[in-house]
Design a protein around this motif. Structure first.
Motif, PDB file in Angstrom:
ATOM      1  N   ARG A 293     -11.028  -2.139 -10.904  1.00  0.00           N
ATOM      2  CA  ARG A 293     -11.647  -3.450 -10.720  1.00  0.00           C
ATOM      3  C   ARG A 293     -12.008  -3.640  -9.249  1.00  0.00           C
ATOM      4  NH1 ARG A 293     -12.776  -6.218 -15.630  1.00  0.00           N
ATOM      5  NH2 ARG A 293     -11.289  -5.389 -17.157  1.00  0.00           N
ATOM      6  N   SER A 294     -12.993  -4.493  -9.005  1.00  0.00           N
ATOM      7  CA  SER A 294     -13.399  -4.770  -7.629  1.00  0.00           C
ATOM      8  C   SER A 294     -12.298  -5.521  -6.908  1.00  0.00           C
ATOM      9  CB  SER A 294     -14.690  -5.584  -7.602  1.00  0.00           C
ATOM     10  OG  SER A 294     -14.464  -6.892  -8.087  1.00  0.00           O
ATOM     11  N   ALA A 295     -12.364  -5.504  -5.586  1.00  0.00           N
ATOM     12  CA  ALA A 295     -11.329  -6.155  -4.781  1.00  0.00           C
ATOM     13  C   ALA A 295     -11.255  -7.656  -5.059  1.00  0.00           C
ATOM     14  CB  ALA A 295     -11.594  -5.895  -3.300  1.00  0.00           C
ATOM     15  N   THR A 296     -12.411  -8.310  -5.221  1.00  0.00           N
ATOM     16  CA  THR A 296     -12.400  -9.752  -5.484  1.00  0.00           C
ATOM     17  C   THR A 296     -11.822 -10.043  -6.862  1.00  0.00           C
ATOM     18  OG1 THR A 296     -14.724  -9.547  -6.188  1.00  0.00           O
ATOM     19  CG2 THR A 296     -14.310 -10.296  -3.937  1.00  0.00           C
ATOM     20  N   GLN A 297     -12.115  -9.214  -7.845  1.00  0.00           N
ATOM     21  CA  GLN A 297     -11.546  -9.409  -9.175  1.00  0.00           C
ATOM     22  C   GLN A 297     -10.027  -9.251  -9.142  1.00  0.00           C
ATOM     23  OE1 GLN A 297     -14.078  -6.481 -11.293  1.00  0.00           O
ATOM     24  NE2 GLN A 297     -14.590  -8.141 -12.703  1.00  0.00           N
ATOM     25  N   LEU A 298      -9.562  -8.218  -8.470  1.00  0.00           N
ATOM     26  CA  LEU A 298      -8.117  -8.014  -8.375  1.00  0.00           C
ATOM     27  C   LEU A 298      -7.453  -9.142  -7.607  1.00  0.00           C
ATOM     28  CD1 LEU A 298      -7.996  -4.162  -7.653  1.00  0.00           C
ATOM     29  CD2 LEU A 298      -7.525  -5.329  -9.814  1.00  0.00           C
ATOM     30  N   ASN A 299      -8.135  -9.633  -6.573  1.00  0.00           N
ATOM     31  CA  ASN A 299      -7.595 -10.752  -5.807  1.00  0.00           C
ATOM     32  C   ASN A 299      -7.469 -12.005  -6.673  1.00  0.00           C
ATOM     33  OD1 ASN A 299      -6.757 -11.932  -3.225  1.00  0.00           O
ATOM     34  ND2 ASN A 299      -8.681 -13.076  -3.330  1.00  0.00           N
ATOM     35  N   GLU A 300      -8.402 -12.185  -7.608  1.00  0.00           N
ATOM     36  CA  GLU A 300      -8.349 -13.325  -8.528  1.00  0.00           C
ATOM     37  C   GLU A 300      -7.267 -13.170  -9.587  1.00  0.00           C
ATOM     38  OE1 GLU A 300     -12.266 -13.454 -10.063  1.00  0.00           O
ATOM     39  OE2 GLU A 300     -13.159 -14.319  -8.246  1.00  0.00           O
ATOM     40  N   ALA A 301      -6.664 -11.981  -9.649  1.00  0.00           N
ATOM     41  CA  ALA A 301      -5.553 -11.739 -10.569  1.00  0.00           C
ATOM     42  C   ALA A 301      -4.248 -11.566  -9.806  1.00  0.00           C
ATOM     43  CB  ALA A 301      -5.830 -10.509 -11.421  1.00  0.00           C
ATOM     44  N   SER A 302      -4.161 -12.185  -8.640  1.00  0.00           N
ATOM     45  CA  SER A 302      -2.935 -12.220  -7.825  1.00  0.00           C
ATOM     46  C   SER A 302      -2.533 -10.872  -7.252  1.00  0.00           C
ATOM     47  CB  SER A 302      -1.757 -12.798  -8.640  1.00  0.00           C
ATOM     48  OG  SER A 302      -2.055 -14.093  -9.097  1.00  0.00           O
ATOM     49  N   VAL A 303      -3.461  -9.913  -7.143  1.00  0.00           N
ATOM     50  CA  VAL A 303      -3.156  -8.656  -6.462  1.00  0.00           C
ATOM     51  C   VAL A 303      -3.225  -8.888  -4.961  1.00  0.00           C
ATOM     52  CG1 VAL A 303      -3.886  -6.288  -6.025  1.00  0.00           C
ATOM     53  CG2 VAL A 303      -3.970  -7.212  -8.345  1.00  0.00           C
ATOM     54  N   GLU A 304      -2.140  -8.564  -4.282  1.00  0.00           N
ATOM     55  CA  GLU A 304      -2.078  -8.732  -2.827  1.00  0.00           C
ATOM     56  C   GLU A 304      -2.457  -7.419  -2.152  1.00  0.00           C
ATOM     57  OE1 GLU A 304       1.131  -9.876   0.711  1.00  0.00           O
ATOM     58  OE2 GLU A 304       1.742  -9.894  -1.401  1.00  0.00           O
ATOM     59  N   PHE A 305      -3.401  -7.480  -1.218  1.00  0.00           N
ATOM     60  CA  PHE A 305      -3.844  -6.291  -0.485  1.00  0.00           C
ATOM     61  C   PHE A 305      -3.097  -6.214   0.835  1.00  0.00           C
ATOM     62  CE2 PHE A 305      -7.270  -7.136  -3.395  1.00  0.00           C
ATOM     63  CZ  PHE A 305      -7.684  -5.876  -3.790  1.00  0.00           C
ATOM     64  N   VAL A 306      -2.489  -5.064   1.095  1.00  0.00           N
ATOM     65  CA  VAL A 306      -1.713  -4.853   2.317  1.00  0.00           C
ATOM     66  C   VAL A 306      -2.176  -3.559   2.967  1.00  0.00           C
ATOM     67  CG1 VAL A 306       0.575  -4.449   3.287  1.00  0.00           C
ATOM     68  CG2 VAL A 306       0.282  -6.085   1.404  1.00  0.00           C
TER      69      VAL A 306
ATOM     70  N   LYS B  18       4.595  -4.110  -7.977  1.00  0.00           N
ATOM     71  CA  LYS B  18       4.941  -5.531  -8.014  1.00  0.00           C
ATOM     72  C   LYS B  18       3.809  -6.412  -7.494  1.00  0.00           C
ATOM     73  CE  LYS B  18       9.882  -4.585  -7.530  1.00  0.00           C
ATOM     74  NZ  LYS B  18      11.116  -4.795  -6.740  1.00  0.00           N
ATOM     75  N   GLY B  19       2.590  -6.086  -7.888  1.00  0.00           N
ATOM     76  CA  GLY B  19       1.442  -6.896  -7.527  1.00  0.00           C
ATOM     77  C   GLY B  19       0.903  -6.662  -6.128  1.00  0.00           C
ATOM     78  N   VAL B  20       1.418  -5.645  -5.420  1.00  0.00           N
ATOM     79  CA  VAL B  20       0.996  -5.360  -4.040  1.00  0.00           C
ATOM     80  C   VAL B  20       0.298  -4.010  -3.999  1.00  0.00           C
ATOM     81  CG1 VAL B  20       1.723  -5.035  -1.653  1.00  0.00           C
ATOM     82  CG2 VAL B  20       2.881  -6.726  -3.090  1.00  0.00           C
ATOM     83  N   LEU B  21      -0.960  -4.000  -3.584  1.00  0.00           N
ATOM     84  CA  LEU B  21      -1.746  -2.768  -3.442  1.00  0.00           C
ATOM     85  C   LEU B  21      -1.823  -2.411  -1.966  1.00  0.00           C
ATOM     86  CD1 LEU B  21      -3.508  -0.586  -4.771  1.00  0.00           C
ATOM     87  CD2 LEU B  21      -5.461  -2.126  -4.507  1.00  0.00           C
ATOM     88  N   LYS B  22      -1.199  -1.301  -1.602  1.00  0.00           N
ATOM     89  CA  LYS B  22      -1.154  -0.860  -0.207  1.00  0.00           C
ATOM     90  C   LYS B  22      -2.155   0.272  -0.005  1.00  0.00           C
ATOM     91  CE  LYS B  22       3.698  -2.120   0.480  1.00  0.00           C
ATOM     92  NZ  LYS B  22       5.040  -1.637   0.888  1.00  0.00           N
ATOM     93  N   ILE B  23      -3.026   0.107   0.999  1.00  0.00           N
ATOM     94  CA  ILE B  23      -4.092   1.078   1.266  1.00  0.00           C
ATOM     95  C   ILE B  23      -4.132   1.363   2.764  1.00  0.00           C
ATOM     96  CG2 ILE B  23      -6.558   1.578   1.048  1.00  0.00           C
ATOM     97  CD1 ILE B  23      -6.711  -0.488  -1.154  1.00  0.00           C
ATOM     98  N   PRO B  24      -4.205   2.648   3.172  1.00  0.00           N
ATOM     99  CA  PRO B  24      -4.331   2.965   4.597  1.00  0.00           C
ATOM    100  C   PRO B  24      -5.637   2.417   5.169  1.00  0.00           C
ATOM    101  CG  PRO B  24      -3.694   4.901   3.339  1.00  0.00           C
ATOM    102  CD  PRO B  24      -4.079   3.856   2.350  1.00  0.00           C
TER     103      PRO B  24
END
Length: 505
Positions: free
Chosen positions: A320-333, A347-353
Motif C-alpha cells: 500500500r502507498s505511504a498515505t494509505q498505510l498512514n491512514e491505517a495507523s501505520v507509524e513510519f520511523v 506492532k504497527g511501526v514500519l522502520k525504514i533506513p
C-alpha cells in the motif's frame, strides 16, 4: 511425329536431371558454407559480468546508462565526446608510475597481458578493437587511471596539481565518479587488483577494498563499516583499515635518503612484513574475485550488513502507498543509515533506513537493477528494494510524508521528481519479484493484514481529525468531558424521575 515427341521427352528428362544436379550442388554448397561458419564461430564468454544494457531498459532513460566524461573498457571506447579524457588518462598513468622511485611500465604490461584472455571472457560480446594489442593497452591505461584517481582522492594532504582538471573541478570529479558505476563502463575487478599489487609490490590487495570504499562513500547511504556478518562483502583485515588512517596522516611525498617515497607504499610495506610473519601462497590470477567490477563493489557496500533469511522471502505482494498505510495507523520511523534492506514492521511501526536522493541516485539504481537483470545467477535485492519503495510512493503526497518522517532526504527539488523516479525504475524490468523469492514478502503481507483491520483506520481518523494539534486535542477533551457530563446528567434525571414516580409508603 513420334520422333518429335520422343525427342521432347529426352530434353525434358535432361532438364530434370540438370535441375536435380543443380539443387544438389546448391545444398552441398550451403552445407559447406554453414559448416565453415560454425568452425569459425567464436565461443561465447563463459564468465560474463559486464553487459550491454537491454534496449527496453535503455529507452526509458538513455542518459542513465551512458558515460558523460570518461570511457572505461571497450563498449564506449570510440565515442567522440569521451576522447578528450584520453590525454588525462595518460597523465594519470605517468603520475602513478612516478610514485615509485624506478617506474617500470613493463611490469604492468606483463601483468595485464597474463589476464587478457580471462578479462575478455568477462564481457558479454566478442571484443574487437582497432589493433591486436589495443585490448591490453586499454586495460592498463584505464586501470591505472582508476587507481591514480582513487589514490589522489583518498590522500587529503597530497598537493593539488594545477594541471589536474579532474580534481580541481568538483563537478567534473563527481561526473567521472558517476561514470565509474555504469554497467557498460567497467573493467574486471581482478585487473584492478593485479595492477594494485604491482604498484605496492605486495601480494595482498586487501588495502584496495578500503580505498575504493572511501572513494565511493558519497554513493553509499550508510557508515563505511564492514562487518563479519555481511553475507555479500569481503572481509577487510585490520591492516587494510590502517591504510586509510595512515594515508590521511602522512604527507603526500617525503624525501627519504634522496628517494621519493609514497606513504601508501609505506603502509603496504608494513602489511608485507605482517604477511611474512604468517606466510601464505600468492593468490592465483585465475581465482575469482567476489566483486565482479566497481558497480558490483558498490552494490556490496549497499548490502554490506545484509543477511539473506529464507523465512523473509516468498511470493510478491502489493505494498500500500505511504498515505494509505498512514491512514491505517501505520507509524513510519527512520532508521540510522544502514543496509537498504533493513526494513522491519512490528506492532504497527514500519522502520525504514534513510534514503538520500541526489542526481546520481537514479543512474546508480538503474545500473544496479540492470546488472541484477543480466543473469539468473545474480540475486535481486536492489530490484526488490525498488519494488517495495515503488509501492510506498505512488504520488508526491507519499514523498512528502516520507520526507517529513526523515526516511527520504531529497536534493532533487520537488516531490514530483522523486515520485517519478521510483515509479519508472521497474518499467521494462523482468518480473523476478514474481518468482516466489521476493525479499519483502512477509512485511507486505503483514502490512496488508494490518491495513484490513477497521479499528486501525478509525484510530487514524480520530488522531487526524481531533488530535492533530494541541488546541484540537484540548477541544476534543472538552467535548468528551461535556459528553460525559451530559450522559451523567441524563442518567441522574432518569433516576430522579424513576424515584419520584414510585408510590409513597
Amino acid at each position: 511425329m513420334a520422333h518429335v515427341i520422343g525427342t521432347e521427352r529426352r530434353h525434358k528428362k535432361c532438364e530434370d536431371l540438370n535441375l536435380i544436379s543443380t539443387a544438389s550442388d546448391t545444398v552441398s554448397g550451403l552445407v559447406d558454407s554453414i559448416q565453415k561458419e560454425l568452425k569459425e564461430l567464436p565461443s561465447l564468454p563463459s564468465n560474463c559480468s559486464i553487459y550491454r544494457v537491454p534496449k527496453p531498459l535503455r529507452k526509458i532513460k538513455p542518459g542513465a546508462y551512458r558515460p558523460r566524461m570518461v570511457s572505461i573498457g571497450p563498449f564506449h571506447r570510440y565515442k567522440k565526446h569521451l576522447q578528450p579524457m584520453e590525454a588525462h588518462k595518460l597523465r594519470y598513468l605517468n603520475d602513478l608510475l612516478s610514485r615509485k622511485s624506478q617506474p617500470n611500465l613493463g611490469d604492468y604490461v606483463k601483468a595485464v597481458t597474463k589476464l587478457e584472455y580471462r578479462a575478455r571472457q568477462c564481457y558479454s560480446e566478442i571484443i574487437q578493437l582497432k589493433s591486436e594489442d589495443e585490448f591490453v593497452k586499454m586495460m592498463l591505461i584505464d586501470g591505472c587511471f582508476i587507481l591514480e584517481l582513487i589514490l589522489r582522492t583518498n590522500n587529503p594532504h597530497e598537493p593539488r596539481r594545477r594541471d589536474d582538471l579532474i580534481l580541481n573541478a568538483t563537478w567534473m570529479s563527481q561526473v567521472i565518479k558517476s561514470d565509474l558505476i555504469l554497467l557498460e563502463n567497467q573493467l574486471p575487478f581482478f585487473v584492478l587488483e593485479s595492477l594494485y599489487k604491482r604498484f605496492t609490490g605486495n601480494s595482498n590487495s586487501s588495502g584496495l577494498d578500503t580505498l575504493i570504499s572511501r572513494f565511493f562513500q558519497d554513493f553509499v547511504p550508510q557508515p563505511q563499516s564492514i562487518t563479519p556478518e555481511s553475507s555479500q562483502f569481503r572481509r577487510i583485515s585490520e591492516v587494510a583499515k590502517n591504510v586509510l588512517i595512515s594515508v590521511t596522516r602522512w604527507p603526500s611525498m617525503k624525501k627519504n635518503q634522496g628517494e621519493v617515497v609514497d606513504p601508501l607504499l609505506k603502509v603496504e610495506a608494513a602489511s608485507t612484513i605482517k604477511d611474512k610473519e604468517t606466510p601464505a601462497a600468492e593468490e592465483p590470477e585465475e581465482e575469482n574475485s567476489k566483486a565482479k567490477h566497481l558497480l558490483d563493489f558498490v552494490r556490496d557496500l549497499l548490502l554490506q550488513s545484509f543477511s539473506a533469511k529464507p523465512e523473509n522471502r516468498g511470493k510478491f505482494a502489493l505494498t500500500r502507498s505511504a498515505t494509505q498505510l498512514n491512514e491505517a495507523s501505520v507509524e513510519f520511523v527512520k532508521l540510522p543509515k544502514t543496509c537498504l534492506l533493513n526494513i522491519t514492521f512490528s506492532k504497527g511501526v514500519l522502520k525504514i533506513p534513510t534514503m538520500r536522493i541526489e542526481d546520481w541516485t537514479e543512474p546508480l539504481l538503474r545500473n544496479l537493477i540492470a546488472f541484477e537483470q543480466s543473469h539468473d545467477d545474480y540475486s535481486h535485492e536492489i530490484t526488490d528494494y525498488a519494488a517495495f519503495i515503488d509501492g510506498l510512493v505512488n504520488s508526491p503526497k507519499d514523498v512528502e510524508l516520507l520526507e517529513k518522517k526523515g526516511i527520504i532526504e531529497s536534493l532533487l527539488g520537488e516531490p514530483e521528481e522523486v515520485a517519478a523516479l521510483f515509479n519508472s525504475l521497474l518499467k521494462e524490468v523482468s518480473p523476478t519479484i514474481m518468482d516466489g523469492n521476493y525479499y519483502f514478502s512477509s512485511i507486505c503481507h503483514e502490512l496488508e493484514e494490518h491495513y484490513k483491520i477497521p479499528r486501525h483506520k478509525w484510530k487514524a481518523s480520530l488522531m487526524r481529525n481531533y488530535c492533530n494539534t494541541p488546541w484540537a486535542f484540548i477541544s476534543f477533551l472538552a467535548a468528551v468531558f461535556l459528553l460525559i457530563l451530559t450522559v451523567v446528567q441524563t442518567i441522574c434525571s432518569i433516576l430522579q424521575v424513576t424515584i419520584s414516580s414510585q408510590p409513597y409508603m
